[in-house]
Motif scaffolding. Structure first.
Motif, PDB file in Angstrom:
ATOM      1  N   VAL A  28       0.833  -1.202   0.000  1.00  0.00           N
ATOM      2  CA  VAL A  28       0.000   0.000   0.000  1.00  0.00           C
ATOM      3  C   VAL A  28       0.870   1.255   0.000  1.00  0.00           C
ATOM      4  CG1 VAL A  28      -1.662   1.338   1.374  1.00  0.00           C
ATOM      5  CG2 VAL A  28      -2.017  -1.110   1.023  1.00  0.00           C
ATOM      6  N   THR A  29       1.903   1.297   0.824  1.00  0.00           N
ATOM      7  CA  THR A  29       2.748   2.490   0.865  1.00  0.00           C
ATOM      8  C   THR A  29       3.548   2.643  -0.423  1.00  0.00           C
ATOM      9  OG1 THR A  29       4.465   1.298   2.099  1.00  0.00           O
ATOM     10  CG2 THR A  29       2.905   2.615   3.372  1.00  0.00           C
ATOM     11  N   SER A  30       3.895   1.547  -1.057  1.00  0.00           N
ATOM     12  CA  SER A  30       4.591   1.627  -2.342  1.00  0.00           C
ATOM     13  C   SER A  30       3.673   2.209  -3.417  1.00  0.00           C
ATOM     14  CB  SER A  30       5.067   0.238  -2.756  1.00  0.00           C
ATOM     15  OG  SER A  30       5.578   0.254  -4.059  1.00  0.00           O
ATOM     16  N   LYS A  31       2.444   1.748  -3.424  1.00  0.00           N
ATOM     17  CA  LYS A  31       1.491   2.169  -4.453  1.00  0.00           C
ATOM     18  C   LYS A  31       0.958   3.577  -4.198  1.00  0.00           C
ATOM     19  CE  LYS A  31      -1.055  -0.775  -6.698  1.00  0.00           C
ATOM     20  NZ  LYS A  31      -2.039  -1.807  -7.045  1.00  0.00           N
ATOM     21  N   PHE A  32       0.731   3.927  -2.939  1.00  0.00           N
ATOM     22  CA  PHE A  32       0.124   5.213  -2.594  1.00  0.00           C
ATOM     23  C   PHE A  32       1.003   6.034  -1.669  1.00  0.00           C
ATOM     24  CE2 PHE A  32      -3.401   2.331  -3.547  1.00  0.00           C
ATOM     25  CZ  PHE A  32      -3.980   3.032  -4.591  1.00  0.00           C
ATOM     26  N   GLY A  33       2.310   5.885  -1.802  1.00  0.00           N
ATOM     27  CA  GLY A  33       3.259   6.568  -0.927  1.00  0.00           C
ATOM     28  C   GLY A  33       3.095   8.071  -0.885  1.00  0.00           C
ATOM     29  N   GLY A  34       2.631   8.655  -1.965  1.00  0.00           N
ATOM     30  CA  GLY A  34       2.415  10.098  -1.989  1.00  0.00           C
ATOM     31  C   GLY A  34       1.302  10.550  -1.070  1.00  0.00           C
ATOM     32  N   PHE A  35       0.403   9.640  -0.728  1.00  0.00           N
ATOM     33  CA  PHE A  35      -0.717   9.975   0.135  1.00  0.00           C
ATOM     34  C   PHE A  35      -0.518   9.499   1.564  1.00  0.00           C
ATOM     35  CE2 PHE A  35      -2.496   9.550  -4.156  1.00  0.00           C
ATOM     36  CZ  PHE A  35      -2.962  10.831  -4.333  1.00  0.00           C
ATOM     37  N   VAL A  36       0.405   8.587   1.783  1.00  0.00           N
ATOM     38  CA  VAL A  36       0.670   8.047   3.112  1.00  0.00           C
ATOM     39  C   VAL A  36       1.879   8.773   3.678  1.00  0.00           C
ATOM     40  CG1 VAL A  36       1.275   6.002   4.466  1.00  0.00           C
ATOM     41  CG2 VAL A  36      -0.279   5.792   2.510  1.00  0.00           C
ATOM     42  N   ARG A  37       1.659   9.586   4.689  1.00  0.00           N
ATOM     43  CA  ARG A  37       2.743  10.363   5.281  1.00  0.00           C
ATOM     44  C   ARG A  37       3.315   9.708   6.526  1.00  0.00           C
ATOM     45  NH1 ARG A  37       1.927  15.571   2.950  1.00  0.00           N
ATOM     46  NH2 ARG A  37       1.754  15.006   0.765  1.00  0.00           N
ATOM     47  N   GLU A  38       2.489   8.915   7.216  1.00  0.00           N
ATOM     48  CA  GLU A  38       2.944   8.306   8.465  1.00  0.00           C
ATOM     49  C   GLU A  38       2.406   6.888   8.575  1.00  0.00           C
ATOM     50  OE1 GLU A  38       2.686   9.075  13.283  1.00  0.00           O
ATOM     51  OE2 GLU A  38       2.198  10.696  11.926  1.00  0.00           O
ATOM     52  N   VAL A  39       3.270   5.995   9.013  1.00  0.00           N
ATOM     53  CA  VAL A  39       2.898   4.610   9.292  1.00  0.00           C
ATOM     54  C   VAL A  39       3.235   4.371  10.755  1.00  0.00           C
ATOM     55  CG1 VAL A  39       3.313   2.185   8.764  1.00  0.00           C
ATOM     56  CG2 VAL A  39       3.385   3.901   6.917  1.00  0.00           C
ATOM     57  N   GLU A  40       2.212   4.114  11.552  1.00  0.00           N
ATOM     58  CA  GLU A  40       2.400   3.952  12.996  1.00  0.00           C
ATOM     59  C   GLU A  40       1.993   2.534  13.399  1.00  0.00           C
ATOM     60  OE1 GLU A  40       0.481   5.825  17.048  1.00  0.00           O
ATOM     61  OE2 GLU A  40       0.485   7.034  15.234  1.00  0.00           O
ATOM     62  N   TRP A  41       3.002   1.733  13.760  1.00  0.00           N
ATOM     63  CA  TRP A  41       2.763   0.351  14.162  1.00  0.00           C
ATOM     64  C   TRP A  41       2.459   0.269  15.648  1.00  0.00           C
ATOM     65  CZ3 TRP A  41       2.259  -3.820  11.133  1.00  0.00           C
ATOM     66  CH2 TRP A  41       2.709  -3.723   9.810  1.00  0.00           C
ATOM     67  N   GLY A  42       1.580  -0.648  16.015  1.00  0.00           N
ATOM     68  CA  GLY A  42       1.337  -0.969  17.416  1.00  0.00           C
ATOM     69  C   GLY A  42       2.552  -1.692  17.968  1.00  0.00           C
ATOM     70  N   GLU A  43       2.669  -1.694  19.260  1.00  0.00           N
ATOM     71  CA  GLU A  43       3.839  -2.287  19.911  1.00  0.00           C
ATOM     72  C   GLU A  43       4.055  -3.751  19.526  1.00  0.00           C
ATOM     73  OE1 GLU A  43       5.023  -2.854  24.471  1.00  0.00           O
ATOM     74  OE2 GLU A  43       4.437  -0.805  23.925  1.00  0.00           O
ATOM     75  N   ASP A  44       2.979  -4.503  19.361  1.00  0.00           N
ATOM     76  CA  ASP A  44       3.110  -5.926  19.037  1.00  0.00           C
ATOM     77  C   ASP A  44       3.107  -6.207  17.528  1.00  0.00           C
ATOM     78  OD1 ASP A  44       0.471  -5.472  18.403  1.00  0.00           O
ATOM     79  OD2 ASP A  44      -0.348  -6.838  19.906  1.00  0.00           O
ATOM     80  N   ARG A  45       3.070  -5.161  16.703  1.00  0.00           N
ATOM     81  CA  ARG A  45       3.096  -5.280  15.231  1.00  0.00           C
ATOM     82  C   ARG A  45       1.868  -6.001  14.679  1.00  0.00           C
ATOM     83  NH1 ARG A  45       6.908  -2.333  12.588  1.00  0.00           N
ATOM     84  NH2 ARG A  45       6.950  -3.836  10.919  1.00  0.00           N
ATOM     85  N   ARG A  46       0.786  -5.967  15.427  1.00  0.00           N
ATOM     86  CA  ARG A  46      -0.460  -6.579  14.961  1.00  0.00           C
ATOM     87  C   ARG A  46      -1.467  -5.528  14.516  1.00  0.00           C
ATOM     88  NH1 ARG A  46      -0.892 -10.902  19.848  1.00  0.00           N
ATOM     89  NH2 ARG A  46       0.950 -12.099  19.235  1.00  0.00           N
ATOM     90  N   LYS A  47      -1.120  -4.265  14.699  1.00  0.00           N
ATOM     91  CA  LYS A  47      -1.998  -3.167  14.316  1.00  0.00           C
ATOM     92  C   LYS A  47      -1.145  -2.066  13.713  1.00  0.00           C
ATOM     93  CE  LYS A  47      -5.526  -0.042  16.013  1.00  0.00           C
ATOM     94  NZ  LYS A  47      -6.357   0.380  17.146  1.00  0.00           N
ATOM     95  N   VAL A  48      -1.693  -1.432  12.679  1.00  0.00           N
ATOM     96  CA  VAL A  48      -0.968  -0.352  12.027  1.00  0.00           C
ATOM     97  C   VAL A  48      -1.969   0.706  11.580  1.00  0.00           C
ATOM     98  CG1 VAL A  48      -1.033  -1.489   9.754  1.00  0.00           C
ATOM     99  CG2 VAL A  48       0.786   0.171  10.262  1.00  0.00           C
ATOM    100  N   LYS A  49      -1.533   1.951  11.653  1.00  0.00           N
ATOM    101  CA  LYS A  49      -2.349   3.064  11.178  1.00  0.00           C
ATOM    102  C   LYS A  49      -1.552   3.829  10.140  1.00  0.00           C
ATOM    103  CE  LYS A  49      -5.263   6.868  12.554  1.00  0.00           C
ATOM    104  NZ  LYS A  49      -5.881   7.581  13.684  1.00  0.00           N
ATOM    105  N   LEU A  50      -2.166   4.016   8.985  1.00  0.00           N
ATOM    106  CA  LEU A  50      -1.572   4.781   7.895  1.00  0.00           C
ATOM    107  C   LEU A  50      -2.322   6.105   7.819  1.00  0.00           C
ATOM    108  CD1 LEU A  50      -1.673   1.894   5.273  1.00  0.00           C
ATOM    109  CD2 LEU A  50       0.237   2.493   6.729  1.00  0.00           C
ATOM    110  N   THR A  51      -1.605   7.214   7.809  1.00  0.00           N
ATOM    111  CA  THR A  51      -2.257   8.517   7.745  1.00  0.00           C
ATOM    112  C   THR A  51      -1.566   9.413   6.740  1.00  0.00           C
ATOM    113  OG1 THR A  51      -0.916   9.329   9.599  1.00  0.00           O
ATOM    114  CG2 THR A  51      -3.101   8.471  10.128  1.00  0.00           C
ATOM    115  N   GLY A  52      -2.329  10.357   6.273  1.00  0.00           N
ATOM    116  CA  GLY A  52      -1.839  11.371   5.355  1.00  0.00           C
ATOM    117  C   GLY A  52      -2.855  12.495   5.333  1.00  0.00           C
ATOM    118  N   PRO A  53      -2.667  13.465   4.474  1.00  0.00           N
ATOM    119  CA  PRO A  53      -3.606  14.585   4.416  1.00  0.00           C
ATOM    120  C   PRO A  53      -5.020  14.109   4.062  1.00  0.00           C
ATOM    121  CG  PRO A  53      -1.659  14.995   3.069  1.00  0.00           C
ATOM    122  CD  PRO A  53      -1.593  13.580   3.516  1.00  0.00           C
ATOM    123  N   GLY A  54      -5.920  14.164   5.036  1.00  0.00           N
ATOM    124  CA  GLY A  54      -7.302  13.763   4.814  1.00  0.00           C
ATOM    125  C   GLY A  54      -7.506  12.272   4.646  1.00  0.00           C
ATOM    126  N   VAL A  55      -6.531  11.461   5.033  1.00  0.00           N
ATOM    127  CA  VAL A  55      -6.581  10.017   4.810  1.00  0.00           C
ATOM    128  C   VAL A  55      -6.195   9.294   6.094  1.00  0.00           C
ATOM    129  CG1 VAL A  55      -5.500   8.110   3.552  1.00  0.00           C
ATOM    130  CG2 VAL A  55      -5.901  10.282   2.390  1.00  0.00           C
TER     131      VAL A  55
END
Length: 102
Positions: A28-55
């Motif tokens: 996803v970050t490779s394909k839409f890297g221009g829209f994904v500004r931050e990737v925040e993983w949970g401590e156990d690497r079982r949850k992740v949040k992708l954020t960007g402007p309005g996304v």
């Protein structure tokens, strides 16, 4: 209501699901890297949040399921729902044993 709301059984071990989640994020970050500004993983690497402007998109795995939800309003009109289909496609490719929820 989120534009993306997906939940399905992944049909793998939790360790395999964690690896597949990591691969999904990479795609996803490779394909839409221009829209994904931050990737925040949970401590156990079982949850992740992708954020960007309005996304925002969160994805997580547990012992049985992979879940994804998010809102991508800035891109909906621009890409005509293509982002949602691309995210769902990435998840389905990385979780090939997944079964849809009934």
């Amino acid at each position: 209501m989120p534009l993306v709301n997906l939940s399905m059984k992944h049909g793998t071990t939790l360790a395999e699901a964690e690896e597949q989640l990591s691969q999904t994020v990479a795609e996803v970050t490779s394909k839409f890297g221009g829209f994904v500004r931050e990737v925040e993983w949970g401590e156990d690497r079982r949850k992740v949040k992708l954020t960007g402007p309005g996304v925002w998109v969160t994805m997580r795995v547990d012992a049985e399921h992979v879940h994804a939800e998010g809102d991508i309003p800035a891109l909906t009109g621009l890409l005509g729902g293509g982002v949602k289909k691309a995210l769902e496609g990435a998840i389905r490719r990385k979780f090939p044993k997944a079964l849809p929820e009934k």
